[in-house]
Design a protein around this motif. Structure first.
Motif, mmCIF file in Angstrom:
data_model
loop_
_atom_site.group_PDB
_atom_site.id
_atom_site.type_symbol
_atom_site.label_atom_id
_atom_site.label_comp_id
_atom_site.label_asym_id
_atom_site.label_seq_id
_atom_site.Cartn_x
_atom_site.Cartn_y
_atom_site.Cartn_z
ATOM 1 N N VAL A 100 0.844 -1.206 0.000
ATOM 2 C CA VAL A 100 0.000 0.000 0.000
ATOM 3 C C VAL A 100 0.874 1.249 0.000
ATOM 4 C CG1 VAL A 100 -1.704 1.306 1.316
ATOM 5 C CG2 VAL A 100 -1.907 -1.182 1.158
ATOM 6 N N LYS A 101 1.921 1.255 0.820
ATOM 7 C CA LYS A 101 2.826 2.414 0.872
ATOM 8 C C LYS A 101 3.526 2.619 -0.463
ATOM 9 C CE LYS A 101 5.452 5.749 2.348
ATOM 10 N NZ LYS A 101 6.531 5.503 3.319
ATOM 11 N N ASN A 102 3.883 1.530 -1.125
ATOM 12 C CA ASN A 102 4.530 1.643 -2.430
ATOM 13 C C ASN A 102 3.590 2.254 -3.468
ATOM 14 O OD1 ASN A 102 6.786 0.986 -4.319
ATOM 15 N ND2 ASN A 102 5.205 -0.307 -5.245
ATOM 16 N N VAL A 103 2.315 1.867 -3.415
ATOM 17 C CA VAL A 103 1.320 2.471 -4.310
ATOM 18 C C VAL A 103 1.213 3.968 -4.034
ATOM 19 C CG1 VAL A 103 -1.143 2.565 -4.853
ATOM 20 C CG2 VAL A 103 0.003 0.353 -4.652
ATOM 21 N N PHE A 104 1.186 4.337 -2.767
ATOM 22 C CA PHE A 104 1.128 5.750 -2.392
ATOM 23 C C PHE A 104 2.323 6.515 -2.955
ATOM 24 C CE2 PHE A 104 2.471 9.181 0.418
ATOM 25 C CZ PHE A 104 1.324 9.933 0.548
ATOM 26 N N SER A 105 3.518 5.967 -2.768
ATOM 27 C CA SER A 105 4.742 6.654 -3.196
ATOM 28 C C SER A 105 4.855 6.739 -4.713
ATOM 29 C CB SER A 105 5.973 5.935 -2.622
ATOM 30 O OG SER A 105 5.940 5.933 -1.213
ATOM 31 N N LYS A 106 4.539 5.633 -5.387
ATOM 32 C CA LYS A 106 4.749 5.584 -6.832
ATOM 33 C C LYS A 106 3.649 6.287 -7.613
ATOM 34 C CE LYS A 106 5.615 2.329 -10.618
ATOM 35 N NZ LYS A 106 5.808 0.901 -10.996
#
Length: 359
Positions: A273-279
């Protein structure tokens, strides 16, 4: 061989065309929101193939303000020859002058009132001027002075350029280009200078020096007409608002279930989820949204200033102004509310796992 080569060329061209995304902004927004949904195990999908549910710019007949047409009366005042107005008046009464676009008519009205003001003062100072001519010029001057605000309004707001600048038919602003914001901003700054002449009409001497920008107005109208930055911004801000509302709803639905993490310990699922937020948010949507926010604030402010130069605004334009242009208009307020809701939802979700940026 020629047939096979021709077929190969057609096939390659077809593949290339299919690879060209005709709606890059919508694709980016859908990709972001749907990636969020996937990472949160939600089946909800964002689809931005939608009509733009914004009010239409008022029709020209609802925007125009009546003015006194004095073409024939003015041309009969042959004694105005010494005031250097005959060429200007003759141009207005020519076959081309009768179909002047609003931008040219605007310049004409400014120069005519300025010329009548100068002529009037010159005649009043003269010891030999014909009293009847003085009265005639003064009468014309008073009529044009009375109509001046309406003439300025029509020259700006009945133009095709302004109409196209608020059209609902244009695509969203591109992801990376300037899209004509600089030229559109400059055009609105110049139109604000023109509209500001309305505040000087009641000065003791209504006489202006020849404004440098009068001969350069047409390129600014052309910039508004061809670039249509405003029209494209309207679509962009609506699409962003819709995306933020939709995505916040997806996150809030997840927040109502069991926590994503316990004791703020990030799980592999939370890291996805954090990776989706960042990317997809920080890397794609946020930079685009920041530009739309920044440029939109200035564009709206310039349009508000332009309208504030006028004491009377037709009712249809007042309604449109309250819906789209004013600081508290639903268009902008809905965007602000969606942005804040979306930010709060992400903060709550990432805080569960101690994954807030900077933490």
């Amino acid at each position: 061989m020629q047939t096979s080569h021709r077929f190969l060329i057609i096939l390659i061209a077809t593949v290339l065309l299919q690879g060209c995304d005709q709606r890059p902004v919508e694709t980016m927004l859908e990709r972001y929101s749907n990636r969020v949904a996937n990472s949160l195990d939600s089946d909800t999908r964002l689809d931005l193939d939608i009509q733009l549910p914004l009010p239409a710019y008022p029709r020209r007949r609802e925007r125009i303000r009546p003015v006194t047409d004095l073409r024939q009366g003015l041309i009969e005042v042959l004694n105005l020859r010494h005031c250097r107005l005959l060429n200007l008046i003759a141009e207005r009464n020519s076959s081309l002058g009768k179909v002047m676009p609003p931008s040219r008519r605007l310049v004409y009205e400014i120069r005519l009132l300025s010329g009548l003001g100068s002529c009037r003062q010159s005649l009043q100072r003269s010891q030999t001027a014909d009293p009847q001519l003085i009265r005639q010029v003064d009468q014309l001057y008073q009529i044009k002075k009375h109509d001046f605000e309406a003439a300025l309004w029509n020259g700006i707001f009945t133009s095709e350029a302004m109409e196209r600048n608020f059209s609902r038919s244009e695509p969203a602003l591109s992801l990376n280009d300037d899209d004509g914001f600089s030229q559109s901003r400059q055009a609105l700054l110049i139109l604000n200078q023109v509209a500001a002449l309305n505040s000087t009409i009641d000065s003791a001497q209504t006489q202006w020096t020849e404004q440098d920008y009068l001969d350069q107005l047409e390129p600014h109208y052309q910039a508004l007409s061809t670039l249509r930055f405003g029209s494209r911004w309207l679509r962009s801000v609506y699409l962003i608002t819709h995306t933020l509302e939709h995505t916040a709803g997806v996150i809030e639905a997840r927040l109502r279930k069991r926590p994503l993490c316990f004791n703020k310990n990030a799980t592999p699922k939370a890291l996805i989820v954090k990776n989706v937020f960042s990317k997809y948010y920080a890397g794609e949507l946020q930079p685009y949204m920041s530009r739309i926010d920044r440029e939109g604030r200035e564009w709206l402010q310039l349009n508000r200033r332009l309208l504030h130069n006028f004491n009377h605004i037709p009712p249809a334009m007042q309604r449109y102004q309250s819906q789209i242009i004013d600081a508290d208009a639903p268009l902008w307020q809905n965007y602000i509310a969606a942005r804040d809701r979306h930010t709060k939802a992400w903060q709550q979700l990432l805080s569960q796992c101690n994954l807030m940026p900077g933490s």
